[in-house]
Design a protein around this motif. Structure first.
Motif, PDB file in Angstrom:
ATOM      1  N   TRP A  80       0.838  -1.193   0.000  1.00  0.00           N
ATOM      2  CA  TRP A  80       0.000   0.000   0.000  1.00  0.00           C
ATOM      3  C   TRP A  80       0.878   1.249   0.000  1.00  0.00           C
ATOM      4  O   TRP A  80       1.869   1.301   0.723  1.00  0.00           O
ATOM      5  N   LEU A  81       0.480   2.237  -0.762  1.00  0.00           N
ATOM      6  CA  LEU A  81       1.004   3.592  -0.653  1.00  0.00           C
ATOM      7  C   LEU A  81      -0.091   4.392   0.028  1.00  0.00           C
ATOM      8  O   LEU A  81      -1.227   4.426  -0.459  1.00  0.00           O
ATOM      9  N   ALA A  82       0.231   5.023   1.161  1.00  0.00           N
ATOM     10  CA  ALA A  82      -0.751   5.797   1.918  1.00  0.00           C
ATOM     11  C   ALA A  82      -0.335   7.261   1.915  1.00  0.00           C
ATOM     12  O   ALA A  82       0.614   7.643   2.597  1.00  0.00           O
ATOM     13  N   VAL A  83      -1.017   8.061   1.112  1.00  0.00           N
ATOM     14  CA  VAL A  83      -0.697   9.482   0.997  1.00  0.00           C
ATOM     15  C   VAL A  83      -1.476  10.246   2.055  1.00  0.00           C
ATOM     16  O   VAL A  83      -2.714  10.225   2.067  1.00  0.00           O
ATOM     17  N   ALA A  84      -0.764  10.919   2.948  1.00  0.00           N
ATOM     18  CA  ALA A  84      -1.382  11.646   4.058  1.00  0.00           C
ATOM     19  C   ALA A  84      -1.656  13.086   3.638  1.00  0.00           C
ATOM     20  O   ALA A  84      -0.862  13.984   3.876  1.00  0.00           O
ATOM     21  N   LYS A 109     -11.101  11.183  -2.802  1.00  0.00           N
ATOM     22  CA  LYS A 109     -11.548  11.394  -1.429  1.00  0.00           C
ATOM     23  C   LYS A 109     -10.697  10.510  -0.516  1.00  0.00           C
ATOM     24  O   LYS A 109     -10.025   9.597  -0.969  1.00  0.00           O
ATOM     25  N   VAL A 110     -10.762  10.780   0.766  1.00  0.00           N
ATOM     26  CA  VAL A 110     -10.056   9.960   1.746  1.00  0.00           C
ATOM     27  C   VAL A 110     -10.551   8.528   1.632  1.00  0.00           C
ATOM     28  O   VAL A 110     -11.755   8.282   1.490  1.00  0.00           O
ATOM     29  N   GLY A 111      -9.615   7.582   1.661  1.00  0.00           N
ATOM     30  CA  GLY A 111      -9.949   6.163   1.600  1.00  0.00           C
ATOM     31  C   GLY A 111      -9.202   5.472   0.479  1.00  0.00           C
ATOM     32  O   GLY A 111      -8.306   6.046  -0.141  1.00  0.00           O
ATOM     33  N   PRO A 112      -9.559   4.216   0.187  1.00  0.00           N
ATOM     34  CA  PRO A 112      -8.882   3.470  -0.876  1.00  0.00           C
ATOM     35  C   PRO A 112      -9.218   4.084  -2.234  1.00  0.00           C
ATOM     36  O   PRO A 112     -10.330   4.564  -2.453  1.00  0.00           O
ATOM     37  N   GLN A 113      -8.248   4.047  -3.130  1.00  0.00           N
ATOM     38  CA  GLN A 113      -8.407   4.613  -4.468  1.00  0.00           C
ATOM     39  C   GLN A 113      -8.499   3.492  -5.501  1.00  0.00           C
ATOM     40  O   GLN A 113      -8.041   2.381  -5.271  1.00  0.00           O
ATOM     41  N   GLU A 114      -9.071   3.807  -6.635  1.00  0.00           N
ATOM     42  CA  GLU A 114      -9.104   2.856  -7.749  1.00  0.00           C
ATOM     43  C   GLU A 114      -7.709   2.654  -8.326  1.00  0.00           C
ATOM     44  O   GLU A 114      -7.363   1.584  -8.796  1.00  0.00           O
ATOM     45  N   ARG A 115      -6.925   3.724  -8.321  1.00  0.00           N
ATOM     46  CA  ARG A 115      -5.576   3.715  -8.905  1.00  0.00           C
ATOM     47  C   ARG A 115      -4.679   2.698  -8.199  1.00  0.00           C
ATOM     48  O   ARG A 115      -4.744   2.528  -6.988  1.00  0.00           O
ATOM     49  N   THR A 116      -3.863   2.044  -8.974  1.00  0.00           N
ATOM     50  CA  THR A 116      -2.761   1.253  -8.435  1.00  0.00           C
ATOM     51  C   THR A 116      -1.490   1.742  -9.118  1.00  0.00           C
ATOM     52  O   THR A 116      -1.543   2.335 -10.194  1.00  0.00           O
ATOM     53  N   ILE A 117      -0.371   1.488  -8.498  1.00  0.00           N
ATOM     54  CA  ILE A 117       0.933   1.771  -9.098  1.00  0.00           C
ATOM     55  C   ILE A 117       1.627   0.423  -9.149  1.00  0.00           C
ATOM     56  O   ILE A 117       2.084  -0.083  -8.132  1.00  0.00           O
ATOM     57  N   GLY A 118       1.646  -0.185 -10.339  1.00  0.00           N
ATOM     58  CA  GLY A 118       2.076  -1.567 -10.430  1.00  0.00           C
ATOM     59  C   GLY A 118       1.092  -2.403  -9.633  1.00  0.00           C
ATOM     60  O   GLY A 118      -0.124  -2.282  -9.806  1.00  0.00           O
ATOM     61  N   THR A 155       0.897  -2.110  -6.340  1.00  0.00           N
ATOM     62  CA  THR A 155       0.678  -1.370  -5.101  1.00  0.00           C
ATOM     63  C   THR A 155      -0.666  -0.661  -5.116  1.00  0.00           C
ATOM     64  O   THR A 155      -0.976   0.074  -6.050  1.00  0.00           O
ATOM     65  N   ARG A 156      -1.454  -0.923  -4.083  1.00  0.00           N
ATOM     66  CA  ARG A 156      -2.733  -0.231  -3.934  1.00  0.00           C
ATOM     67  C   ARG A 156      -2.498   1.117  -3.254  1.00  0.00           C
ATOM     68  O   ARG A 156      -1.515   1.294  -2.534  1.00  0.00           O
ATOM     69  N   VAL A 157      -3.399   2.053  -3.492  1.00  0.00           N
ATOM     70  CA  VAL A 157      -3.242   3.418  -2.992  1.00  0.00           C
ATOM     71  C   VAL A 157      -4.393   3.759  -2.047  1.00  0.00           C
ATOM     72  O   VAL A 157      -5.555   3.469  -2.338  1.00  0.00           O
ATOM     73  N   TRP A 158      -4.054   4.378  -0.942  1.00  0.00           N
ATOM     74  CA  TRP A 158      -5.030   4.825   0.055  1.00  0.00           C
ATOM     75  C   TRP A 158      -4.703   6.276   0.380  1.00  0.00           C
ATOM     76  O   TRP A 158      -3.538   6.601   0.611  1.00  0.00           O
ATOM     77  N   VAL A 159      -5.688   7.134   0.409  1.00  0.00           N
ATOM     78  CA  VAL A 159      -5.483   8.525   0.801  1.00  0.00           C
ATOM     79  C   VAL A 159      -5.980   8.692   2.233  1.00  0.00           C
ATOM     80  O   VAL A 159      -7.104   8.313   2.565  1.00  0.00           O
ATOM     81  N   LEU A 160      -5.100   9.223   3.061  1.00  0.00           N
ATOM     82  CA  LEU A 160      -5.393   9.462   4.476  1.00  0.00           C
ATOM     83  C   LEU A 160      -5.536  10.959   4.733  1.00  0.00           C
ATOM     84  O   LEU A 160      -4.979  11.774   3.992  1.00  0.00           O
TER      85      LEU A 160
END
Length: 191
Positions: A117-121, A136-145, A147-152
């Motif tokens: 996970w990449l968690a962008v604060a 919005k805050v929470g899990p995103q549809e986007r992945t990087i390779g 890696t799943r993305v979550w916005v905090l």
């Protein structure tokens, strides 16, 4: 941490080294280092920043770590980086171009390190860095390779939208997702 105003200003533009390794569960990503972080060489060093207490309150760490203990995060499968590398007094000193360039560099780093996970604060920083205005805050549809993305939410003490309990709740949602396999293994052992 008694730095003079001159010492803090001298830290402007400095870099704070990543706390990272390949294959982490979660790579946390701040917006950019503040001047105190740059002066100390440690992430989230301002006493009013709620990152370290939130990591503990959400179950990521067994106790509240001090910024100088940040290397211990690696023992928990966690790490820290920033969208923009250079230190500033405030995030509003950064340009949109710096955020976009930082987003590209961050994506390259994530492809290389391959955290789960990449968690962008900081949702605003994420929106600009990754050109994702509706995020919005929470899990995103986007992945990087892979890696799943979550916005905090931003853990800054200036973020009045998230009092400490709400901040910890959002971080705990990520923790539950990032460590779901351990919870499932524990459930299987209980049978």
């Amino acid at each position: 941490m008694g730095f003079t105003p001159e010492e803090l200003q001298a830290a402007r533009g400095r870099l704070v080294p990543d706390v990272a390794a390949p294959g982490l569960r979660v790579l946390f990503c701040g917006i950019n280092p503040g001047l105190l972080s740059a002066a100390t060489g440690h992430h989230f060093a301002r006493p009013g920043n709620r990152f370290w207490p939130t990591l503990h309150a959400s179950g990521f760490t067994p106790r509240v770590l001090k910024p100088a203990e940040e290397q211990e995060l690696l023992d928990y499968g966690l790490g820290i980086t920033n969208v923009v590398k250079r230190a500033s007094a405030r995030a509003d000193e950064l340009t949109a171009e710096e955020f976009r360039e930082g987003g590209q560099e961050l994506a390259e780093k994530v492809r290389r390190l391959r955290p789960e996970w990449l968690a962008v604060a900081g949702v605003t920083a994420y929106r600009v860095a990754f050109d994702d205005k509706p995020a919005k805050v929470g899990p995103q549809e986007r992945t990087i390779g892979d890696t799943r993305v979550w916005v905090l939410p931003n853990p800054s003490g200036l973020n009045a939208h998230y009092p400490p309990a709400a901040l910890a709740e959002e971080y705990a949602r990520l923790r539950a997702a990032a460590f779901a396999d351990e919870a499932e293994e524990g459930d299987a052992r209980d049978v």
